[in-house]
Design a protein around this motif. Structure first.
Motif, PDB file in Angstrom:
ATOM      1  N   PRO A  89       0.913  -1.212   0.025  1.00 23.20           N
ATOM      2  CA  PRO A  89       0.058   0.006   0.079  1.00 23.20           C
ATOM      3  C   PRO A  89       0.852   1.170  -0.052  1.00 23.20           C
ATOM      4  N   VAL A  90       2.007   1.220   0.686  1.00 26.52           N
ATOM      5  CA  VAL A  90       2.953   2.372   0.732  1.00 26.52           C
ATOM      6  C   VAL A  90       3.283   2.568  -0.897  1.00 26.52           C
ATOM      7  N   VAL A  91       3.516   1.697  -1.765  1.00 28.04           N
ATOM      8  CA  VAL A  91       4.258   1.970  -3.017  1.00 28.04           C
ATOM      9  C   VAL A  91       3.084   2.740  -3.649  1.00 28.04           C
ATOM     10  N   ILE A 207      14.910   6.347  16.042  1.00 29.62           N
ATOM     11  CA  ILE A 207      14.060   5.135  15.951  1.00 29.62           C
ATOM     12  C   ILE A 207      14.419   4.607  14.421  1.00 29.62           C
ATOM     13  N   GLY A 208      13.563   3.814  13.902  1.00 20.65           N
ATOM     14  CA  GLY A 208      13.648   3.216  12.338  1.00 20.65           C
ATOM     15  C   GLY A 208      13.171   4.132  11.537  1.00 20.65           C
ATOM     16  N   ASP A 209      13.168   3.959  10.217  1.00 20.22           N
ATOM     17  CA  ASP A 209      12.747   4.616   9.205  1.00 20.22           C
ATOM     18  C   ASP A 209      11.398   5.287   9.527  1.00 20.22           C
ATOM     19  N   LEU A 210      11.519   6.608   9.033  1.00 23.88           N
ATOM     20  CA  LEU A 210      10.210   7.317   9.125  1.00 23.88           C
ATOM     21  C   LEU A 210       9.956   7.982   7.673  1.00 23.88           C
ATOM     22  N   ARG A 211       8.532   7.864   7.493  1.00 20.31           N
ATOM     23  CA  ARG A 211       8.195   8.660   5.979  1.00 20.31           C
ATOM     24  C   ARG A 211       7.104   9.254   6.258  1.00 20.31           C
ATOM     25  N   VAL A 221      -0.188  11.166   5.524  1.00 24.95           N
ATOM     26  CA  VAL A 221       0.058   9.761   6.260  1.00 24.95           C
ATOM     27  C   VAL A 221       1.483   9.721   6.816  1.00 24.95           C
ATOM     28  N   ALA A 222       1.648   8.864   7.543  1.00 25.35           N
ATOM     29  CA  ALA A 222       2.911   8.795   8.065  1.00 25.35           C
ATOM     30  C   ALA A 222       3.215   7.082   7.929  1.00 25.35           C
ATOM     31  N   TYR A 223       4.401   6.696   7.862  1.00 24.16           N
ATOM     32  CA  TYR A 223       4.863   5.227   7.594  1.00 24.16           C
ATOM     33  C   TYR A 223       6.235   4.939   8.512  1.00 24.16           C
ATOM     34  N   THR A 224       6.220   4.045   9.376  1.00 23.31           N
ATOM     35  CA  THR A 224       7.476   3.691  10.014  1.00 23.31           C
ATOM     36  C   THR A 224       7.610   2.339  10.057  1.00 23.31           C
ATOM     37  N   GLU A 225       8.821   1.992   9.662  1.00 21.75           N
ATOM     38  CA  GLU A 225       9.470   0.435   9.291  1.00 21.75           C
ATOM     39  C   GLU A 225      10.485   0.305  10.457  1.00 21.75           C
ATOM     40  N   THR A 226      10.528  -1.079  10.544  1.00 14.28           N
ATOM     41  CA  THR A 226      11.565  -1.742  11.378  1.00 14.28           C
ATOM     42  C   THR A 226      12.057  -2.876  10.452  1.00 14.28           C
ATOM     43  N   SER A 227      13.021  -3.804  10.989  1.00 16.92           N
ATOM     44  CA  SER A 227      13.610  -4.731  10.008  1.00 16.92           C
ATOM     45  C   SER A 227      12.541  -5.764   9.492  1.00 16.92           C
ATOM     46  N   PHE A 228      11.406  -5.925  10.378  1.00 17.09           N
ATOM     47  CA  PHE A 228      10.538  -6.873  10.030  1.00 17.09           C
ATOM     48  C   PHE A 228       9.155  -6.653   9.720  1.00 17.09           C
ATOM     49  N   GLY A 230       6.179  -2.984   9.046  1.00 14.68           N
ATOM     50  CA  GLY A 230       5.853  -1.606   8.848  1.00 14.68           C
ATOM     51  C   GLY A 230       4.525  -1.032   9.017  1.00 14.68           C
ATOM     52  N   THR A 231       4.519   0.049   9.647  1.00  8.47           N
ATOM     53  CA  THR A 231       3.238   0.559   9.962  1.00  8.47           C
ATOM     54  C   THR A 231       2.642   1.965   9.257  1.00  8.47           C
ATOM     55  N   LEU A 232       1.431   1.954   8.439  1.00 10.99           N
ATOM     56  CA  LEU A 232       1.097   2.802   7.859  1.00 10.99           C
ATOM     57  C   LEU A 232      -0.017   3.479   8.739  1.00 10.99           C
ATOM     58  N   LEU A 233       0.171   4.907   9.197  1.00  9.50           N
ATOM     59  CA  LEU A 233      -0.482   5.783  10.091  1.00  9.50           C
ATOM     60  C   LEU A 233      -1.346   6.712   9.523  1.00  9.50           C
TER      61      LEU A 233
END
Length: 277
Positions: A89-91, A207-211, A221-228, A230-233
């Motif tokens: 969905p982020v793409v 923290i991890g990646d932030l977009r 919207v915001a998106y955060t991601e860790t190694s395994f 990701g969360t779309l906010l």
């Protein structure tokens, strides 16, 4: 699924939405009100300009009484196996964004990666996969970057921690090429990029990646991601907090000019190292 066939499939989604809506005898505005989006959104869904979120597709099914048709179709279309389930969905949202802001603490953001760097990252995370798998992942990442080549490209802002410049992903040659690519994009004013140097120490968002993504006629919207994962906010209060964190990060970063000088210096160091090996 190729881009053309995916687009045709979304056009099918839109045409079916229009057909079912008209058969139900309701306008775009009426349907939009009942699924909590604007009538203009419904029109964009029907023209395949914008792709609905899953919860909107589910509400459309409820209103039009289509027995899950739009949810099933959505899941099939969004399920691009080149991307992790949480990232598909982020793409799609990237392609609609008017502004993208990223913070990367350890790895060059995907939209800025070269082929050699993307290959090294992919293999590091998946050491036992086939060459075909690696090639598919790399091509998908390079394809995403095409949005920065379009005349209607989004504003692209990035903040990199100095870690990103120093970790030799793929070896000296690949890193030199990667950093030179970033420097080129900066000089061409395709991207606005700054670096948080080691000297800053503790900073606002360790923290991890932030977009963050903004759109012409939709809430950010915001998106955060860790190694395994990701969360779309999209909760406005949470997105506002993410925006504030990004502003604080920007305040600790070097100027664009100093950032470019640091990137080019790191690229030269890697280039010299590559020439002696």
């Amino acid at each position: 699924m190729a881009n053309g066939s995916r687009m045709a499939a979304w056009e099918f989604f839109g045409s079916e939405l229009k057909r079912h809506r008209e058969n139900a005898g309701i306008t775009q505005v009426e349907l939009g009100a009942r699924v909590f989006v604007s009538g203009g959104y419904i029109g964009q869904f029907e023209q395949a300009i914008r792709k609905p979120q899953l919860d909107v597709a589910q509400r459309i099914d409820e209103v039009l009484q289509t027995d899950g048709f739009f949810e099933r179709t959505w899941r099939q279309l969004i399920n691009d196996k080149r991307y992790a389930d949480y990232f598909g969905p982020v793409v799609e949202l990237e392609r609609l964004a008017t502004k993208i802001c990223e913070y990367a603490p350890t790895v060059v953001p995907g939209l800025l990666q070269t082929a050699a760097y993307a290959e090294a990252v992919t293999i590091a995370a998946n050491p036992f996969v086939t060459n075909a798998y690696v090639e598919e992942k790399v091509m998908a990442r390079l394809e995403r970057a095409d949005i920065l080549k379009d005349a209607t490209r989004p504003e692209y802002w990035a903040i990199l921690h100095e870690n990103v410049l120093r970790i030799p992903v793929g070896g000296p040659e690949a890193m030199a090429e990667q950093l030179e690519h970033i420097a080129h994009l900066m000089r061409e004013r395709t991207v606005w990029l700054t670096v948080i140097p080691y000297a800053v120490g503790a900073h606002a968002s360790m923290i991890g990646d932030l977009r963050l993504m903004e759109f012409e006629d939709a809430p950010p919207v915001a998106y955060t991601e860790t190694s395994f994962s990701g969360t779309l906010l999209d909760d406005p209060a949470v997105v506002k907090r993410a925006q504030r964190a990004y502003d604080l990060l920007r305040g600790t970063a070097l100027s664009p000019e100093a950032s470019l000088a640091l990137i080019e210096s790191a690229a030269e160091d890697f280039r010299r190292c590559a020439s002696t090996t």
